[in-house]
Design a protein around this motif. Structure first.
Motif, PDB file in Angstrom:
ATOM      1  N   ILE A   5      18.233  30.875   4.335  1.00 20.06           N
ATOM      2  CA  ILE A   5      17.691  30.799   5.694  1.00 20.06           C
ATOM      3  C   ILE A   5      17.135  29.404   5.921  1.00 20.06           C
ATOM      4  CG2 ILE A   5      15.996  31.717   7.319  1.00 20.06           C
ATOM      5  CD1 ILE A   5      16.106  34.350   5.640  1.00 20.06           C
ATOM      6  N   CYS A  10      15.163  28.499  12.308  1.00 18.98           N
ATOM      7  CA  CYS A  10      14.705  29.859  12.621  1.00 18.98           C
ATOM      8  C   CYS A  10      13.693  29.844  13.764  1.00 18.98           C
ATOM      9  CB  CYS A  10      14.080  30.490  11.376  1.00 18.98           C
ATOM     10  SG  CYS A  10      13.377  32.128  11.682  1.00 18.98           S
ATOM     11  N   GLY A  12      12.252  32.819  14.717  1.00 25.49           N
ATOM     12  CA  GLY A  12      11.381  33.972  14.508  1.00 25.49           C
ATOM     13  C   GLY A  12      11.671  35.162  15.390  1.00 25.49           C
ATOM     14  N   GLY A  14      13.371  37.818  14.695  1.00 22.81           N
ATOM     15  CA  GLY A  14      13.273  39.065  13.941  1.00 22.81           C
ATOM     16  C   GLY A  14      14.544  39.888  13.878  1.00 22.81           C
ATOM     17  N   ARG A  15      15.617  39.407  14.487  1.00 27.23           N
ATOM     18  CA  ARG A  15      16.845  40.211  14.506  1.00 27.23           C
ATOM     19  C   ARG A  15      17.379  40.460  13.101  1.00 27.23           C
ATOM     20  NH1 ARG A  15      20.148  37.702  19.612  1.00 27.23           N
ATOM     21  NH2 ARG A  15      21.934  38.582  18.525  1.00 27.23           N
ATOM     22  N   CYS A  16      17.294  39.467  12.232  1.00 27.99           N
ATOM     23  CA  CYS A  16      17.805  39.647  10.867  1.00 27.99           C
ATOM     24  C   CYS A  16      17.002  40.713  10.111  1.00 27.99           C
ATOM     25  CB  CYS A  16      17.789  38.330  10.107  1.00 27.99           C
ATOM     26  SG  CYS A  16      16.180  37.533  10.017  1.00 27.99           S
ATOM     27  N   LEU A  27       9.419  38.648   8.152  1.00 25.89           N
ATOM     28  CA  LEU A  27       8.917  37.508   8.916  1.00 25.89           C
ATOM     29  C   LEU A  27       7.561  37.112   8.354  1.00 25.89           C
ATOM     30  CD1 LEU A  27       9.561  38.138  12.737  1.00 25.89           C
ATOM     31  CD2 LEU A  27      10.711  36.518  11.223  1.00 25.89           C
ATOM     32  N   ALA A  32      11.728  33.704   9.195  1.00 25.61           N
ATOM     33  CA  ALA A  32      12.369  34.690   8.330  1.00 25.61           C
ATOM     34  C   ALA A  32      12.337  34.218   6.887  1.00 25.61           C
ATOM     35  CB  ALA A  32      13.812  34.912   8.784  1.00 25.61           C
ATOM     36  N   CYS A  50      22.044  36.370  13.729  1.00 22.58           N
ATOM     37  CA  CYS A  50      21.144  35.246  13.991  1.00 22.58           C
ATOM     38  C   CYS A  50      21.646  34.443  15.203  1.00 22.58           C
ATOM     39  CB  CYS A  50      21.037  34.343  12.769  1.00 22.58           C
ATOM     40  SG  CYS A  50      19.915  32.955  13.067  1.00 22.58           S
ATOM     41  N   ALA A  54      20.917  30.164  11.801  1.00 26.19           N
ATOM     42  CA  ALA A  54      19.960  29.718  10.787  1.00 26.19           C
ATOM     43  C   ALA A  54      20.239  30.310   9.409  1.00 26.19           C
ATOM     44  CB  ALA A  54      18.541  30.066  11.209  1.00 26.19           C
ATOM     45  N   ILE A  55      21.181  31.255   9.351  1.00 23.01           N
ATOM     46  CA  ILE A  55      21.438  31.923   8.075  1.00 23.01           C
ATOM     47  C   ILE A  55      22.836  31.563   7.582  1.00 23.01           C
ATOM     48  CG2 ILE A  55      21.507  34.115   6.836  1.00 23.01           C
ATOM     49  CD1 ILE A  55      19.727  35.302   8.971  1.00 23.01           C
TER      50      ILE A  55
HETATM   51  S1  SF4 Z   1      17.797  36.126  13.160  1.00 19.49           S
HETATM   52 FE1  SF4 Z   1      17.759  33.898  12.736  1.00 19.49          FE
HETATM   53  S2  SF4 Z   1      16.272  33.077  14.174  1.00 19.49           S
HETATM   54 FE2  SF4 Z   1      15.941  35.267  14.124  1.00 19.49          FE
HETATM   55  S3  SF4 Z   1      14.306  35.557  12.570  1.00 19.49           S
HETATM   56 FE3  SF4 Z   1      16.288  35.763  11.516  1.00 19.49          FE
HETATM   57  S4  SF4 Z   1      16.760  33.697  10.720  1.00 19.49           S
HETATM   58 FE4  SF4 Z   1      15.159  33.489  12.283  1.00 19.49          FE
END
Ligand code: SF4
Ligand code: SF4
Length: 103
Positions: A5, A10, A12, A14-16, A27, A32, A50, A54-55
């Motif tokens: 990550i 990121c 933040g 929270g979808r992941c 989180l 993340a 994401c 970011a991943i």
């Molecule tokens: S989905 Fe991507 S942007 Fe959203 S918290 Fe996870 S790593 Fe971060």
């Protein structure tokens, strides 16, 4: 198998954390954090979800990836699965969200 990550990217959202079937990502301070990398079985749900790419997911030799790294970018309904090989080349597979999961 595991993910990496990029905390700089990121946002933040929270979808992941919501899509990971193993609840492996948390989180912390609106970023993340992969808590249990050894338990990741590489479903790539977090990579797909994401919104800011970011991943990254490592495609190890065990699954024929030879150390390639994959991320996902999106344009509208089109997901670009980008595979960056160690020799510097990139292969992109485009998938229309509207047609995915149809067999
Ligand atoms: S989905 Fe991507 S942007 Fe959203 S918290 Fe996870 S790593 Fe971060
Ligand atoms: S690849 Fe799948 S199992 Fe691994 S952290 Fe992402 S959502 Fe969880």
């Amino acid at each position: 198998m595991s993910i990496r990550i990029n905390k700089e990217k990121c946002i933040g959202c929270g979808r992941c954390t919501e899509v990971c079937p193993g609840t492996l990502i948390n989180l912390q301070n609106q970023k993340a954090v992969m808590q249990y990398p050894r338990d990741c079985w590489g479903c790539v749900s977090c990579v797909k979800e994401c919104p800011v790419s970011a991943i990254e997911f490592f495609l190890g030799a065990d699954i024929g990836g030879n150390g390639s790294i994959m991320n996902v970018t999106e344009e509208g309904d089109i997901l670009h699965w980008n595979i960056h090989a160690q020799d510097g080349t990139t292969t992109t597979i485009d998938v229309d969200r509207n047609n995915s999961n149809q067999y």
